[in-house]
Structure formats: structure tokens, C-alpha cells
Design a protein around this motif. Structure first.
Motif, mmCIF file in Angstrom:
data_model
loop_
_atom_site.group_PDB
_atom_site.id
_atom_site.type_symbol
_atom_site.label_atom_id
_atom_site.label_comp_id
_atom_site.label_asym_id
_atom_site.label_seq_id
_atom_site.Cartn_x
_atom_site.Cartn_y
_atom_site.Cartn_z
ATOM 1 N N TRP A 284 -29.169 -13.976 -33.239
ATOM 2 C CA TRP A 284 -29.889 -14.764 -32.234
ATOM 3 C C TRP A 284 -29.810 -14.149 -30.847
ATOM 4 C CZ3 TRP A 284 -27.630 -16.651 -27.892
ATOM 5 C CH2 TRP A 284 -26.238 -16.722 -27.865
ATOM 6 N N TRP A 285 -28.634 -13.621 -30.488
ATOM 7 C CA TRP A 285 -28.511 -13.044 -29.149
ATOM 8 C C TRP A 285 -29.248 -11.703 -29.058
ATOM 9 C CZ3 TRP A 285 -26.339 -8.274 -28.733
ATOM 10 C CH2 TRP A 285 -25.509 -7.849 -29.781
ATOM 11 N N GLN A 286 -29.356 -10.997 -30.185
ATOM 12 C CA GLN A 286 -30.158 -9.779 -30.194
ATOM 13 C C GLN A 286 -31.638 -10.110 -30.038
ATOM 14 O OE1 GLN A 286 -28.726 -8.278 -33.981
ATOM 15 N NE2 GLN A 286 -27.546 -6.677 -32.955
ATOM 16 N N GLN A 287 -32.078 -11.196 -30.666
ATOM 17 C CA GLN A 287 -33.460 -11.636 -30.491
ATOM 18 C C GLN A 287 -33.731 -12.020 -29.037
ATOM 19 O OE1 GLN A 287 -33.372 -14.748 -33.446
ATOM 20 N NE2 GLN A 287 -34.419 -13.483 -34.988
ATOM 21 N N ALA A 288 -32.753 -12.694 -28.401
ATOM 22 C CA ALA A 288 -32.925 -13.071 -26.996
ATOM 23 C C ALA A 288 -33.003 -11.830 -26.100
ATOM 24 C CB ALA A 288 -31.766 -13.971 -26.563
ATOM 25 N N LEU A 289 -32.131 -10.850 -26.359
ATOM 26 C CA LEU A 289 -32.158 -9.605 -25.585
ATOM 27 C C LEU A 289 -33.489 -8.887 -25.773
ATOM 28 C CD1 LEU A 289 -30.845 -7.357 -23.885
ATOM 29 C CD2 LEU A 289 -29.791 -6.497 -25.994
ATOM 30 N N ASP A 490 -27.232 -1.958 -27.793
ATOM 31 C CA ASP A 490 -26.602 -2.979 -28.630
ATOM 32 C C ASP A 490 -25.185 -3.216 -28.124
ATOM 33 O OD1 ASP A 490 -26.295 -4.861 -30.589
ATOM 34 O OD2 ASP A 490 -26.540 -3.494 -32.287
#
Length: 635
Positions: A284-289, A490
Motif C-alpha cells: 500500500w505504501w509503495q502504491q502511495a509513493l 524503494d
């Protein structure tokens, strides 16, 4: 003004000082290989064979022209060998040229030249890739200098700088439509303004023609063939590359600065969040980034489209043309989506944002945040390169006098090659007793051991201590390549690579005389023998290795072979356990038998190495052939 220039110079030098001992990394190894060839054959620096990911290729197909290799060849001539610290000190000059050119352009397009230049210096890709020996900084410096000279009206030196930029990177030709836009709207009556942009394509065309006339094939044609062969322009790969490039565009200036307009937030963020949510395998936080990065990139593109629509003839219209033309070209021709590809876009992005943003404090904050991020990424990259350097150093005692093979690329390949490593080719036969170093990140290259058993003797999982990652296993970072993911970077401390070393053990020899059509003989044919043909014989390559059981009564070694009319080989040498026992020339094509005396001396089994003087490669055949072998062994 002098004080401001001193601040710029000091900022660049201080930025580079912590990374002067950067280990060889990334694509440095390929440029250094071309540079060594340029030292020997300066007129044809890229006319050389090279093993890349297990395939034998021509360096003429390298995706960059040879200017950077010539720079490295000059440094090799001066220093005698690769000296990482001194090479990086010399490359600081390119960072200084780029920064000074940016200051000149900022004086022309903004009222805040120092702020704009410091924003340029803080761009993460500038901070990170300025510490490499790749072509990116030389190209950026020459490209920026060409634009700065052009806007001062110094068209002849601008043409020279743009021509050199094109010889550093093919994308230098993008200067032609960008500067012709300026010439059409602002400089129609100046012949130099029309002629200077032509320097880049003319220089590239001249180089292509010169190489084609001397080698029979233009480098661009070789490159196009590899793009097709490796599927580098396939639709899915291009889509990932485009997403990664859009995200990298958003991080040229810290995203919050690029998204300061509320309307842009309302339009861009929902769209990019939808894209991020449909990509599989992202947390989820990768999607937000990813959504934030894409939104910032789209916001910049939207600004340019609006500026170009409103007034093409204005300064804002020119900056928009610069940005949109180069970005469209990058999406069209690049296949790996690397952040460094967009370094020539740093100037129009920053100049646009500085001109449009009414809050200088926001931009000073963006510069500080970008600099912190860039230094953190550069530090992680520095650590990654150092891990490869240390891995090679740890393997040096194991290598010893063994023959060393590897599938490694990037910095690990460079440091292993300094130990004498040879690159593995697909289906490469590896001799018993050899050491094989395998990098998981470099991909699988199949090889054979001729019946020997590989035994793992060393393994290391390379992990970063710093929580940022630009490249490696277990990451979604597309900073260097969108093949792994499309994030600009990342977060985490997962594996960067797993490197292991294996020693190939000898099989047990059961036969003292080997007939090529005997299936029982195959395990003792360790390397250099091809498949059985006509159920009677095998081609051998330039060098072939066999394992033989030694009978107590053995007194001579014999090999029966045939030299076909097409084979140029006329000399055979035979060595037993590294000691030569025969060296004989033959008159021409025909059947032969080479006999050499041999003393068992209490040995149970031995390695036989047969070498021919002149192998050849038939048309349409990937094999390098020596002579036809029928049988060999002890009598």
C-alpha cells in the motif's frame, strides 16, 4: 555574480567529495571495456566482441556513441590503469560545467538564478549519477553548455558543444527540434540560430558513415538489431518504462513543489492513484509513493502543455517545448526507464517551476529536501557498489591459480575480471578444477561441467544497511531499470544480490581410451567437444579437455583426427596435467594420428588438453570449430 558562481562551484565540489572513492558500478564496466579498445584502435573503438548476459555481441551495438569511452581512454593513458578516486576527481569537471551552464540559463529565464541552480544541483539523479563513469554527466554537461551558448548567441561554440553531446548519447539529436522551435519563433533572421541545432545530427551521421565505410555496418543498425532481438521495445516493457520515466520526472523537483497548485492535485492524484492500485505486487505504501510520483510528473507535463497552448513564442513556451519534446523522445526510444535518462529535463522542469511558483521559500525547502534524498540515494548506491568490490576481494584467495568464470555484470564483473575471471557464455563448457562465481541478480547463464560436480564453497547475501534501494533483488525500485519495478526508489533492507562460488570437481575416469561415438566416453569429455555426428566423430573447438584413466602399462598417448578442407588449423598441441607432451604441425587437410610418449609416474587419472592454432566459425553456425576428433587415449 562572482559570489554566486563561487557558491555554485563550492556546492558542486562539496557534493562530490564524499563519493570520490566510489567503486566501479553499473554500466561503468562496459565503457571501460570500450575505452581499452579505443586505446588500441582509436578509429574503431566499438568494433569489438563482448560477452553480455551469456551472449557474444558486438560493442558496435552499445546504446551510446564513443565520446565517453574516449574520455576514459585518455584517463587510462594518463594514470596507466583505473584509479577510482582520480577518475572521479576528473569527472567532477562535467558536474561543474553542467552547473555553470544551468546558472547561465537561469539568468536568462528567471529572476532567481542561484535558487534555480541549487535546485538543479540537488536533483537526485544528478547527485547519484554524477558519481559514475557512465556517459550521463559528460552528455549533460555538453548538452547544457550547448544550450547556454546558444542563448548567448554564440552559435559556433554552441554547435561544437551540441555535436560532442550527440557523440556522447544518441538523444543529443533531440536538441534539433527543441532549438528549431526557438529559432522559428525568436531568431528567424539569424542563420547561426538555424544552423547550430543541425550540429548534433550531422555529427552522428558522420560517425555512423565513417564506421560503416570501415566496418561494413553502421553502429545504429547493430543497435537496432539488438533492440529487436532482445525485445527491448516490446509493448509491456515500454509501458513500464513510460510509467517509471513519469515518476522520475516528478522527483526532479520535490513533488510537493511540483504539485503546489490545488487544481493539479485534484486532477492528477486520483488518476495516478487508480494506476497505482491496478499494478500487481505493490504494497500500500509503495502504491502511495507511486501515485505521488506519477501525479507530480503529470502535473509538470500538464503545465508544459498549457504553456505551449497559450503562447508558443514566449520563454514559457520554449521551456515547454524543450520538456515535452525530450520527454516524448525518451518514452519513444528508451526501454529501461532509468532516472538518469531524464537529466537533460532537469533544466526545463526547474526553470518552469521557479518561474511559476510565487513562494520562493517553498522552493528553498524543496531544494533542501531533494538534496537530502539525493545524498541518501547516493549513499545507498555507494554502499551497493562497495559490496560488490568487497565480494570480489573475499573471493580472491579462493581463485588463486584456478581458472575463474562468472555470469556477473556491473561492478562485480569488473572486479572479478581484475582477478582474471572470464565471462560465461551460454552453454559454456567449464573445466574441472575451475571456480565459478554466480550472481543471482545478473540472471541465469546455462553452462556445462563435462561430468564434473560443482561444489559450493562460498556464498554471500548482499544487503544494504541504509534503508533506501535503487536496484537489486526483492525490490520494486525502477531507478536504474523498470524491469524490476516502476518506483523512483524503494525502501527496505532486502537482498540486493546473492553471490555464490562453486568449484567444479573432477569425475572419476573409468576409460583410458575414448571413442567419440561411445556413450560411456561422454562423461570424460570435460570441455570443448561438440555433439556426436554421423555416429562416429565430434568437432572440437579451439581447445578441448578430456579426462583419462591411466593404465599402468601406458607408454604413449594417441589422438586420431581429421582436418576438413574448410578448417584452417594446421598445428595441434597436447598437454597432460598442464605439461606439454606434443606440439606438431600438419601439411594440410586430411586424416592424421598424433602419437606422443607418456610416462604414468604412478598417476591414476589425468587431464588431457588438446589445442589447435586456428579455429574458425562457419557461416550461420555459432560454434568455433577446430578439427574433427575420432578417438583419443593411451596405448
Amino acid at each position: 555574480m562572482a559570489a554566486r558562481l563561487l557558491i555554485v562551484l563550492a556546492a558542486v565540489v562539496l557534493l562530490r567529495l564524499p563519493f570520490l572513492h566510489q567503486a566501479v558500478q553499473g554500466d561503468d564496466v562496459y565503457y571501460l571495456a570500450i575505452a581499452r579498445n579505443a586505446s588500441v584502435d582509436p578509429l574503431h573503438p566499438m568494433q569489438m566482441g563482448y560477452t553480455f548476459q551469456g551472449q557474444r555481441v558486438s560493442m558496435a551495438g552499445h546504446p551510446h556513441p564513443p565520446l565517453n569511452a574516449y574520455v576514459l581512454a585518455g584517463l587510462l593513458r594518463i594514470f596507466g590503469d583505473v584509479r577510482e578516486r582520480w577518475f572521479h576527481i576528473c569527472y567532477v569537471a562535467f558536474s561543474i560545467i553542467a552547473a555553470l551552464a544551468m546558472y547561465s540559463l537561469a539568468c536568462r529565464f528567471t529572476t532567481e538564478p542561484l535558487l534555480a541552480t541549487l535546485l538543479f544541483i540537488a536533483v537526485p539523479a544528478f547527485v547519484v549519477n554524477g558519481n559514475s563513469l557512465e556517459a550521463d554527466l559528460p552528455f549533460l554537461a555538453l548538452w547544457m553548455a550547448g544550450f547556454a551558448l546558444y542563448f548567448k548567441g554564440w552559435y559556433v561554440p554552441a554547435a561544437g558543444s551540441l555535436a560532442l553531446a550527440a557523440l556522447a548519447a544518441y538523444q543529443g539529436v533531440f536538441a534539433l527540434p527543441i532549438l528549431l522551435h526557438e529559432a522559428w519563433y525568436r531568431r528567424r533572421r539569424s542563420p547561426g540560430a538555424w544552423l547550430a541545432p543541425l550540429a548534433a545530427p550531422v555529427a552522428l551521421a558522420a560517425w555512423q558513415l565513417s564506421q560503416r565505410s570501415s566496418s561494413g555496418e553502421a553502429p545504429a543498425a547493430v543497435l537496432a538489431g539488438y533492440l529487436q532481438t532482445y525485445g527491448l521495445l516490446a509493448l509491456v516493457k515500454k509501458a513500464h518504462s513510460a510509467l517509471a520515466l513519469t515518476g522520475h520526472l516528478g522527483w526532479i523537483v520535490f513533488p510537493l513543489a511540483a504539485l503546489w497548485a490545488p487544481r493539479l492535485l485534484v486532477v492528477c492524484v486520483p488518476l495516478t492513484l487508480a494506476v497505482a492500485l491496478v499494478l500487481p505486487g505493490y504494497l500500500w505504501w509503495q502504491q502511495a509513493l507511486l501515485a505521488l510520483s506519477l501525479a507530480a510528473g503529470l502535473a509538470i507535463l500538464a503545465r508544459w502543455l498549457v504553456a505551449l497552448w497559450k503562447d508558443r513564442a514566449s520563454d514559457s513556451g520554449f521551456l515547454a517545448a524543450w520538456g515535452l519534446v525530450f520527454f516524448a523522445g525518451a518514452v519513444a526510444v528508451f526501454f529501461a526507464g532509468s532516472a538518469r535518462y531524464l537529466l537533460p529535463l532537469a533544466a526545463p522542469v526547474i526553470l518552469t517551476v521557479v518561474r511559476d511558483c510565487p513562494r520562493p521559500r517553498l522552493l528553498w525547502g524543496a531544494a533542501a529536501l531533494n538534496l537530502c534524498l539525493g545524498l541518501a540515494l547516493a549513499s545507498a548506491n555507494y554502499e551497493h557498489a562497495g559490496l560488490y568490490q568487497r565480494a570480489a576481494a573475499d573471493l580472491a584467495p579462493l581463485a588463486g591459480e584456478r581458472r575463474l568464470w562468472t555470469n556477473a555484470e556491473w561492478g562485480l564483473r569488473y572486479y572479478l575480471e581484475r582477478l582474471g575471471a572470464e565471462p560465461l557464455e551460454r552453454d559454456q563448457p567449464v573445466y574441472a578444477g575451475s571456480l565459478i562465481v554466480l550472481s543471482e541478480a545478473a540472471g541465469n547463464v546455462p553452462f556445462s561441467t563435462g561430468g564434473g560436480t560443482p561444489r559450493e564453497v562460498w556464498q554471500a547475501e548482499l544487503r544494504n544497511r541504509r534503508p533506501l534501494r535503487l536496484f537489486g533483488l526483492d525490490t520494486r525500485a525502477g531507478y536504474s531499470s523498470s524491469d524490476l519495478g516502476v518506483l523512483p526508489f524503494d525502501v527496505g533492507r532486502g537482498r540486493l544480490d546473492t553471490v555464490r562460488a562453486e568449484i567444479v570437481g573432477l569425475p572419476e575416469a573409468r576409460l583410458s581410451f575414448l571413442r567419440m561415438n561411445d556413450p560411456a566416453a561422454a562423461p570424460q569429455l570435460l570441455a570443448g567437444f561438440y555433439e556426436v555426428e554421423s555416429n562416429a566423430w565430434r568437432w572440437m573447438s579451439e581447445q578441448a579437455v578430456a579426462l583419462l584413466k591411466v593404465p599402468p602399462a601406458a607408454r604413449q598417448f594417441e589422438v586420431s583426427f581429421f582436418i576438413p578442407d574448410t578448417a584452417p588449423a594446421r598445428r595441434l598441441t597436447v598437454a597432460v596435467d598442464g605439461m606439454s607432451i606434443a606440439d606438431q604441425r600438419f601439411a594440410g587437410p586430411g586424416p592424421y594420428s598424433l602419437v606422443a610418449p607418456f610416462e604414468p609416474a604412478g598417476r591414476v587419472q589425468v587431464q588431457i588438453v588438446i589445442t589447435v592454432d586456428r579455429p574458425f566459425q562457419p557461416s550461420g553456425d555459432q560454434r568455433r570449430l577446430g578439427v574433427i576428433v575420432q578417438e583419443l587415449g593411451f596405448r
